[in-house]
Write a protein that holds these residues in place. Structure first.
Motif, PDB file in Angstrom:
ATOM      1  N   PHE A   6      45.116  34.421  31.763  1.00  0.00           N
ATOM      2  CA  PHE A   6      45.191  35.772  32.329  1.00  0.00           C
ATOM      3  C   PHE A   6      44.584  36.771  31.341  1.00  0.00           C
ATOM      4  O   PHE A   6      44.986  36.825  30.179  1.00  0.00           O
ATOM      5  N   ILE A   7      43.626  37.541  31.843  1.00  0.00           N
ATOM      6  CA  ILE A   7      43.003  38.577  31.004  1.00  0.00           C
ATOM      7  C   ILE A   7      43.346  39.936  31.589  1.00  0.00           C
ATOM      8  O   ILE A   7      43.193  40.168  32.796  1.00  0.00           O
ATOM      9  N   LEU A   8      43.834  40.819  30.718  1.00  0.00           N
ATOM     10  CA  LEU A   8      44.036  42.213  31.141  1.00  0.00           C
ATOM     11  C   LEU A   8      42.761  42.961  30.769  1.00  0.00           C
ATOM     12  O   LEU A   8      42.334  42.929  29.605  1.00  0.00           O
ATOM     13  N   ALA A   9      42.131  43.592  31.762  1.00  0.00           N
ATOM     14  CA  ALA A   9      40.844  44.251  31.531  1.00  0.00           C
ATOM     15  C   ALA A   9      40.934  45.745  31.806  1.00  0.00           C
ATOM     16  O   ALA A   9      41.641  46.177  32.722  1.00  0.00           O
ATOM     17  N   ILE A  10      40.186  46.503  30.991  1.00  0.00           N
ATOM     18  CA  ILE A  10      40.178  47.968  31.118  1.00  0.00           C
ATOM     19  C   ILE A  10      38.743  48.460  31.274  1.00  0.00           C
ATOM     20  O   ILE A  10      37.853  48.030  30.534  1.00  0.00           O
ATOM     21  N   GLU A  11      38.534  49.367  32.221  1.00  0.00           N
ATOM     22  CA  GLU A  11      37.210  49.986  32.429  1.00  0.00           C
ATOM     23  C   GLU A  11      37.403  51.507  32.459  1.00  0.00           C
ATOM     24  O   GLU A  11      38.237  52.022  33.212  1.00  0.00           O
ATOM     25  N   SER A  12      36.631  52.209  31.612  1.00  0.00           N
ATOM     26  CA  SER A  12      36.739  53.681  31.609  1.00  0.00           C
ATOM     27  C   SER A  12      35.417  54.316  31.184  1.00  0.00           C
ATOM     28  O   SER A  12      35.412  55.323  30.505  1.00  0.00           O
ATOM     29  N   ALA A  20      42.780  45.852  35.367  1.00  0.00           N
ATOM     30  CA  ALA A  20      42.894  44.662  36.215  1.00  0.00           C
ATOM     31  C   ALA A  20      43.537  43.517  35.448  1.00  0.00           C
ATOM     32  O   ALA A  20      43.492  43.484  34.215  1.00  0.00           O
ATOM     33  N   ILE A  21      44.124  42.608  36.197  1.00  0.00           N
ATOM     34  CA  ILE A  21      44.591  41.336  35.619  1.00  0.00           C
ATOM     35  C   ILE A  21      43.847  40.237  36.376  1.00  0.00           C
ATOM     36  O   ILE A  21      43.933  40.158  37.609  1.00  0.00           O
ATOM     37  N   ILE A  22      43.104  39.431  35.637  1.00  0.00           N
ATOM     38  CA  ILE A  22      42.253  38.405  36.251  1.00  0.00           C
ATOM     39  C   ILE A  22      42.678  37.017  35.759  1.00  0.00           C
ATOM     40  O   ILE A  22      42.837  36.802  34.559  1.00  0.00           O
ATOM     41  N   GLU A  23      42.820  36.117  36.723  1.00  0.00           N
ATOM     42  CA  GLU A  23      43.215  34.747  36.391  1.00  0.00           C
ATOM     43  C   GLU A  23      41.974  33.853  36.365  1.00  0.00           C
ATOM     44  O   GLU A  23      41.203  33.821  37.340  1.00  0.00           O
ATOM     45  N   ASN A  24      41.769  33.164  35.263  1.00  0.00           N
ATOM     46  CA  ASN A  24      40.658  32.208  35.094  1.00  0.00           C
ATOM     47  C   ASN A  24      39.284  32.802  35.462  1.00  0.00           C
ATOM     48  O   ASN A  24      38.407  32.096  35.957  1.00  0.00           O
ATOM     49  N   GLY A  25      39.132  34.071  35.257  1.00  0.00           N
ATOM     50  CA  GLY A  25      37.831  34.719  35.456  1.00  0.00           C
ATOM     51  C   GLY A  25      37.388  34.875  36.888  1.00  0.00           C
ATOM     52  O   GLY A  25      36.314  35.420  37.150  1.00  0.00           O
ATOM     53  N   SER A  26      38.189  34.418  37.845  1.00  0.00           N
ATOM     54  CA  SER A  26      37.682  34.429  39.220  1.00  0.00           C
ATOM     55  C   SER A  26      38.713  34.816  40.280  1.00  0.00           C
ATOM     56  O   SER A  26      38.383  34.855  41.458  1.00  0.00           O
ATOM     57  N   SER A  27      39.922  35.099  39.852  1.00  0.00           N
ATOM     58  CA  SER A  27      40.933  35.451  40.851  1.00  0.00           C
ATOM     59  C   SER A  27      41.613  36.763  40.453  1.00  0.00           C
ATOM     60  O   SER A  27      42.097  36.914  39.330  1.00  0.00           O
ATOM     61  N   ALA A 311      37.762  47.402  36.913  1.00  0.00           N
ATOM     62  CA  ALA A 311      38.084  46.562  35.748  1.00  0.00           C
ATOM     63  C   ALA A 311      38.064  45.081  36.085  1.00  0.00           C
ATOM     64  O   ALA A 311      37.943  44.248  35.178  1.00  0.00           O
ATOM     65  N   ALA A 312      38.160  44.733  37.374  1.00  0.00           N
ATOM     66  CA  ALA A 312      38.131  43.305  37.740  1.00  0.00           C
ATOM     67  C   ALA A 312      36.854  42.658  37.216  1.00  0.00           C
ATOM     68  O   ALA A 312      36.870  41.562  36.653  1.00  0.00           O
ATOM     69  N   MET A 313      35.734  43.355  37.390  1.00  0.00           N
ATOM     70  CA  MET A 313      34.441  42.798  36.958  1.00  0.00           C
ATOM     71  C   MET A 313      34.398  42.624  35.434  1.00  0.00           C
ATOM     72  O   MET A 313      33.741  41.704  34.927  1.00  0.00           O
ATOM     73  N   ILE A 314      35.115  43.478  34.716  1.00  0.00           N
ATOM     74  CA  ILE A 314      35.158  43.374  33.247  1.00  0.00           C
ATOM     75  C   ILE A 314      35.970  42.131  32.866  1.00  0.00           C
ATOM     76  O   ILE A 314      35.605  41.390  31.944  1.00  0.00           O
ATOM     77  N   GLY A 315      37.051  41.882  33.607  1.00  0.00           N
ATOM     78  CA  GLY A 315      37.858  40.671  33.364  1.00  0.00           C
ATOM     79  C   GLY A 315      37.064  39.408  33.667  1.00  0.00           C
ATOM     80  O   GLY A 315      37.165  38.401  32.956  1.00  0.00           O
TER      81      GLY A 315
END
Ligand code: KG4
Ligand code: ZN
Length: 340
Positions: A6-12, A20-27, A311-315
């Motif tokens: 799980f990656i927590l990603a930030i876009e600003s 966003a929180i993204i699981e395995n880069g694709s969910s 932010a999903a795309m950043i994750g």
């Protein structure tokens, strides 16, 4: 069974605060986007200081909301923190980078710095696995770039705009037609009601044997049409002018993408990305061209919700970097001019 990452990603980077929180880069477990557009609309563009202040006000709350929405148990389950390092506006970027560094430090998580443009390309990761080599066209408010990729995070810019980005040209032409900011989507809707043959808009650089673009002259041509009509006391048919501009943009983009795909016949996928990828005319025409001439190449276009900044795309872009342990140290800074 392998453990999920799980990656927590930030876009600003501009005027959207997103976590966003993204699981395995694709969910996508959570992808919260707080748009500031209402604050900037009265200025007809993004005011960097106003944007920075909004990011500061929003970011902590959004981080909490994203974790709650994702359904994970909390920080114990998060494997890394990813953040947009650039390109973008320095103040807005600094808010995200500072938040990410702080979280990585407090919770002892690796930090992953992501290029915003890479993020746009990886927004297609939610549609399919990326298959290399691929060709991507990034069309956004600040960038117009054709990118060839041999593998994850291996970018070669093979064509780019010599002046304005396509989204910038849309926004400026839209302003001239009294459309609200950001005008791209309003111009797109208006264009569908008009006749593109009424006004002649040039197709800049269309015949040049390269993969570069130029949108500034096309924008100026529209300005001249409006000014000349005003001087003669004539009324501009806004829908027709919007249609003329949109068709010129589409023809240029189609020609350059066709040339790129002929130049790189080994390409397995074509990715259309960035805010302007939401444009109905560009989506439809490129899809048609792909079906007619490049049916062996898989075309990936993110859904409208993932075309704009998020932010999903950043994750998604961070995940391959996580797998290769390409972590950043906590001394990184925002890079407003970062290139691919
Ligand atoms: O990628 P993005 O959200 O932000 C940047 O990184 O720049 O792109 C924003 C740009 C704006 O210029 C906006 O007017 C444009 O995307 N845009 C569109 C459409 N929807 C958004 N341009 C043309 N047609 C659209 N439907
Ligand atoms: Zn963007």
């Amino acid at each position: 069974m392998n453990k999920s990452i799980f990656i927590l990603a930030i876009e600003s980077s501009c005027d959207e605060t997103s976590v966003a929180i993204i699981e395995n880069g694709s969910s996508i477990k959570a992808n919260i986007v707080a748009s500031q557009v209402k604050s900037h609309v009265r200025f007809g563009g993004v005011v960097p200081e106003v944007a920075s202040r909004h990011h500061v006000e929003q970011i902590s709350q959004l981080i909490g909301m994203a974790i709650k929405k994702s359904g994970i148990s909390g920080w114990g389950q998060i494997d890394a923190v990813a953040v947009t390092q650039g390109p973008g506006l320095v103040g807005p970027l600094l808010v995200g980078v500072t938040a990410a560094k702080t979280l990585a430090y407090i919770y002892h998580k690796p930090l992953i710095a992501v290029n915003h443009l890479a993020g746009h390309i990886y927004s297609s990761r939610f549609m399919s696995e990326l298959k290399f080599p691929l060709l991507a066209l990034i069309v956004s408010g600040g960038h117009t770039e054709l990118v060839y990729m041999e593998g994850d995070h291996r970018f070669e810019v093979v064509g780019e705009t010599q002046d304005d980005a396509v989204g910038e040209a849309y926004d400026k032409v839209g302003r001239l037609l009294d459309l609200p900011y950001p005008a791209g989507k309003y111009l797109d809707v208006l264009a569908q009601k008009g006749d593109p043959r009424v006004y002649e808009v040039p197709r800049a650089m269309i015949d040049e044997e390269n993969l570069d673009f130029s949108f500034s002259g096309m924008k100026s041509a529209v300005m001249n049409i409006v000014h000349n009509a005003n001087q003669r006391g004539e009324t501009i048919q806004s829908a027709d002018l919007a249609a003329g501009f949109q068709l010129a943009v589409i023809e240029v983009i189609e020609t350059k993408v066709r040339r790129a795909l002929r130049t790189y016949p080994q390409v397995k996928q074509f990715v259309l990305a960035g805010g302007v990828a939401a444009n109905s005319g560009i989506r439809t025409q490129l899809r048609k061209m792909m079906d007619e001439e490049f049916s062996q190449v898989e075309m990936l276009i993110p859904p409208l919700s993932l075309c704009g900044d998020n932010a999903a795309m950043i994750g998604a872009a961070a995940y391959p970097l996580f797998c290769e342990e390409q972590f950043s140290n906590l001394t990184i800074n925002a890079k407003p001019g970062l290139m691919l």
